[in-house]
Design an enzyme around this catalytic site. Structure first.
Site, PDB file in Angstrom:
ATOM      1  N   GLU A  58       0.884  -1.150   0.000  1.00 12.86           N
ATOM      2  CA  GLU A  58       0.000   0.000   0.000  1.00 12.86           C
ATOM      3  C   GLU A  58       0.927   1.206   0.000  1.00 12.86           C
ATOM      4  O   GLU A  58       2.109   1.079  -0.321  1.00 12.86           O
ATOM      5  CB  GLU A  58      -0.943  -0.039   1.220  1.00 12.86           C
ATOM      6  N   ARG A  62     -14.189  -5.965  -0.520  1.00 10.68           N
ATOM      7  CA  ARG A  62     -13.014  -6.466   0.191  1.00 10.68           C
ATOM      8  C   ARG A  62     -13.401  -7.057   1.528  1.00 10.68           C
ATOM      9  O   ARG A  62     -14.324  -6.552   2.187  1.00 10.68           O
ATOM     10  CB  ARG A  62     -12.010  -5.332   0.424  1.00 10.68           C
TER      11      ARG A  62
END
Length: 261
Positions: free
Chosen positions: A3, A251
């Site tokens: 990320e 998700r």
DNA sequence: ATTGTGGCCTGCCCGC
DNA sequence: TGCGGGCAGGCCACAA
């Protein structure tokens, strides 16, 4: 998984490539070249050229090429950057094999001085591109202002977590950081994005910035306080309640029903 | 335009 | 012991 914090580490690592001339472009897997540009076109654009800068926007790493072209690298979930044999401190990514089998080197550049830049990605979820569309990405999460976050969240009935994950609205937040941030901000992930009042937007903004910086300092997106409990049957590290698990924004999402509202 | 879904891709871990 | 299935998730194509 890469990320924003991991990609920022890779950006720093990629500084080592700046100023060096590319003599060879090794496309080990043509599927790794994204964006519809033929692999040979990408190779021709990079061969013989020199990088002038290393930048990051969200999870996209961009190397500027002398002459105006841009070289983009996305790491997906299992991608790793290796420059001159160094990973820049990121040794083992979650969900990525720690074994460095050469067959997973999807793309490499060789420099005139003999050094190499390698993108290693077992699962092929990342990719390289020529002249990536940076404007398709929202403002970077690390430098996001409160006003920009307010714009990103406003007037939508979609779950606030889905909005945070939408790279076109805010760039750089992935699943783990979204869960960590909402947990810290005591905000339920399925709250309607547009329903947040100004105080809540402010709280989310403050917590997001603080969380990103803390995770970068600790060494990655997987070092959050919620992370150890982020599994079936896990309990909230703050109050001990059993965490809920559901799909939000496409998700897998964990949250605490006791303190996230 | 916005929003949701499935597929890509591989390694790991579980249960049988 | 081996094997199938589920799961991990960033991103993109595609559908509604």
């Amino acid at each position: 998984m890469p990320e924003l914090p991991e990609v920022e580490s890779y950006r720093a690592l990629a500084e080592r490539a700046v100023g060096r001339r590319v003599t060879r472009v090794e496309i080990r897997d043509p599927r790794y070249v994204r964006g519809g540009v033929p692999p040979r076109v990408l190779a021709a654009a990079l061969r013989g050229s020199t990088f002038t800068a290393s930048r990051r926007r969200g999870k996209l790493l961009v190397l500027d090429v002398a002459g105006g072209r841009r070289f983009g690298i996305r790491f997906g979930m299992t991608g790793r950057l290796v420059v001159d044999g160094s990973s820049g401190g990121i040794d083992a990514l979650l969900y990525s094999s720690t074994r460095g089998w050469d067959g997973w080197d999807r793309f490499a550049l060789r420099f005139a001085d003999g050094g190499r830049l390698v993108v290693h990605d077992p699962r092929l979820l990342g990719g390289v591109s020529l002249d990536p569309d940076e404007e398709a990405l929202g403002p970077d999460a690390l430098t996001l202002t409160r006003a920009e976050l307010a714009v990103a969240l406003a007037t939508s009935a979609v779950a606030v977590k889905a909005r945070l994950l939408d790279q076109a609205r805010v760039a750089g937040i992935g699943n783990l950081i979204a869960d960590e941030t909402l947990w810290r901000a005591s905000m339920a992930p399925q709250r309607r994005s547009g329903s947040l009042d100004p105080a809540e937007v402010g709280r989310l903004h403050r917590v997001l910035r603080r969380t990103l910086r803390e995770l970068m300092r600790r060494g990655g997106s997987h070092t959050g306080d919620l992370m150890p409990a982020r599994h079936r049957g896990g309990r909230c590290p703050r109050d001990g309640a059993e965490l809920r698990r559901a799909t939000v924004g496409g998700r897998t999402t964990y949250w605490c029903p006791a303190h996230q509202r």
